[in-house]
Design an enzyme around this catalytic site. Structure first.
Site, mmCIF file in Angstrom:
data_model
loop_
_atom_site.group_PDB
_atom_site.id
_atom_site.type_symbol
_atom_site.label_atom_id
_atom_site.label_comp_id
_atom_site.label_asym_id
_atom_site.label_seq_id
_atom_site.Cartn_x
_atom_site.Cartn_y
_atom_site.Cartn_z
ATOM 1 N N HIS A 127 0.814 -1.219 0.000
ATOM 2 C CA HIS A 127 0.000 0.000 0.000
ATOM 3 C C HIS A 127 0.842 1.262 0.000
ATOM 4 O O HIS A 127 0.332 2.350 -0.304
ATOM 5 C CB HIS A 127 -0.980 -0.002 1.181
ATOM 6 C CG HIS A 127 -0.372 0.271 2.513
ATOM 7 N ND1 HIS A 127 -0.062 -0.715 3.429
ATOM 8 C CD2 HIS A 127 -0.022 1.440 3.114
ATOM 9 C CE1 HIS A 127 0.435 -0.165 4.519
ATOM 10 N NE2 HIS A 127 0.471 1.139 4.351
ATOM 11 N N ASP B 104 0.149 -7.593 1.422
ATOM 12 C CA ASP B 104 0.630 -6.222 1.614
ATOM 13 C C ASP B 104 2.153 -6.148 1.630
ATOM 14 O O ASP B 104 2.756 -5.535 2.507
ATOM 15 C CB ASP B 104 0.058 -5.632 2.907
ATOM 16 C CG ASP B 104 0.177 -4.111 2.937
ATOM 17 O OD1 ASP B 104 0.324 -3.506 1.856
ATOM 18 O OD2 ASP B 104 0.136 -3.528 4.038
ATOM 19 N N SER C 257 4.755 2.712 7.812
ATOM 20 C CA SER C 257 4.382 1.534 7.037
ATOM 21 C C SER C 257 5.531 1.063 6.149
ATOM 22 O O SER C 257 6.146 1.858 5.443
ATOM 23 C CB SER C 257 3.169 1.837 6.166
ATOM 24 O OG SER C 257 2.027 2.045 6.951
#
Length: 457
Positions: free
Chosen positions: A158, A188, A263
């Site tokens: 993402h 992911d 992230s």
């Protein structure tokens, strides 16, 4: 205000600077002129105290420079003294240790050993056009880490999704244009490549050895500006199942501070090994603000897939069933006159797929895979991650008013295909005019199945 230039340490709140003649001084300093002599009398100035103070201050400054560790002001209030102590501790030097998986490190040592392996990632992309038909550019930031010395990097999918450009910055300030080698949305993960050499790769750890209470550290790029920041906490839970935008994930839960921009960054154990990829944070839950809920993807769950992406550009051994699926509900059971209210409803079957070869059909409800009960579509998606292409499983399905089992050999997912999962929101809140659910296939086929020669009961 200060009364006069000779009284530098006394303050009065009177606007004109005056004070009662017999007012007590804030500091009974011996160098002040005596008030007992009254106005008009020449006061005898006592400079002894001032000399003592000056001498004490000089000694304090010299003592501080020499590392003596204490400064003393004397002569105030008839011999009273105030001592201010200064530490003479020598600052500790953090040594850069090798990550060997045998020796635990301090937090500072973990950071020193790995900060050159962490990268900051910035992307630009396009989110379509605005009201005037102009292209709308987007920008985002994330984190990642060096996997190999020749420039392979790991981050979240993402972080780089829909990116037109990806730039990577190392701890030393060097910036590179990065190429996306491949990614996987269900897990992911993404692999990037930069044109660099002699980089410092991380050391992978065994995420299965983590226990609740173990100390972990996250290093990354919070908020996109606070680059190469480290936060610490404990493992709050292992094998935590969470749902991120409809996709179930098996996660490491931690109370380490995780923020947007973290992230894709590494989660280290106390030995300096990477045990997870920082992926998500709950900032709110059921309209309530929450703190201390960060999540990371266990390294053991995705390492083989990362290596597969490096070699083939995508996950070649990811299991593939070949169905359009959704969650079976009580509303659907009533509409379709089924006796089962839970499971995975098969909306359609891809021709030639693993499901087709096993004999699965539109209208079947998958209720069990091997020994695991399946209640929702998310259950099947999560369970599928524990299989590889080529594995064989026994599916229990509801069909024609009864249960039966079929043997399914998982296929490998095509490079340009993702199995379709009907969103739960559409299933429960947007029924079609025919009384069914929102369905990606032909409603005519579905109608014919149920009302024109479907399975008779």
């Amino acid at each position: 205000m200060y009364n006069d230039e000779k009284n530098l340490y006394h303050y009065t709140y009177r606007k004109d600077g005056s004070e009662p003649w017999d007012a007590r001084t804030a500091v009974d300093a011996p160098y002040r002129e005596s008030r007992d002599e009254g106005p008009g009398k020449k006061a005898k100035k006592n400079r002894g105290g001032a000399k003592i103070v000056a001498l004490a201050l000089s000694c304090a400054l010299l003592g501080g420079a020499a590392g003596a560790g204490v400064a003393v002001w004397g002569g105030f209030g008839g011999g009273n003294s105030t001592d201010v102590y200064m530490s003479n501790r020598t600052a500790a030097t953090v040594s850069v240790k090798a990550v060997d998986g045998k020796n635990a490190m301090t937090d500072a040592e973990v950071y020193a050993a790995n900060v050159n392996s962490v990268v900051s990632i910035s992307t630009t992309g396009s989110s379509g056009t605005n009201y005037f038909g102009q292209s709308v550019e987007t920008a985002s930031a994330g984190s990642g880490f060096v996997l190999t010395a020749d420039g392979y990097l790991v981050t979240n999918q993402h972080v780089v999704a829909n990116a037109n450009t990806v730039k990577v910055t190392l701890y030393n300030g060097d910036t590179y244009d990065a190429k996306i080698i491949g990614s996987d949305q269900q897990y992911d993960i993404a692999v990037l490549k930069i044109d660099a050499s002699a980089l410092q790769p991380v050391t992978m750890g065994d995420s299965d050895t983590l226990n609740v209470g173990d100390h972990v550290l996250a290093v990354g790029n919070p908020l996109g500006d606070l680059t190469f920041s480290m936060s610490g906490g404990m493992v709050s839970s292992v094998n935590r199942a969470i749902n991120v935008d409809g996709t179930p994930f098996n996660m490491i839960q931690t109370d380490a501070s995780i923020n947007p921009g973290n992230s894709g960054g590494p989660l280290f154990n106390q030995y300096g090994e990477v045990v997870g990829i920082v992926s998500a944070k709950y900032s709110s839950y059921s309209s309530q603000s929450v703190e201390g809920l960060g999540f990371a993807i266990p390294m053991n769950d995705v390492l083989a897939m990362i290596q597969d992406i490096m070699t083939n550009g995508y996950v070649t051994n990811k299991p593939y069933l070949g169905i359009n699926q959704g969650t079976m509900t009580a509303q659907m059971a009533a509409q379709y006159r089924y006796d089962v209210t839970e499971g995975v409803f098969v909306y359609s079957v891809e021709e030639g797929s693993a499901a087709d070869k096993a004999g699965l059909k539109m209208g079947d409800v998958i209720t069990k895979v091997d020994d695991t009960d399946i209640a929702t579509s998310e259950d099947l998606v999560a369970l599928k991650k524990s299989y590889s292409a080529g594995d064989t499983s026994t599916f229990t399905i509801y069909r024609a008013g009864g249960y039966q089992t079929v043997s399914v050999t998982w296929d490998s997912v095509p490079a340009d295909s993702e199995e379709t999962q009907v969103p739960q929101q559409e299933e429960t809140q947007q029924p079609s005019q025919d009384g069914g659910n929102s369905y990606g296939g032909s409603m005519e086929d579905l109608f014919n199945y149920f009302f024109n020669g479907g399975y008779n009961r």
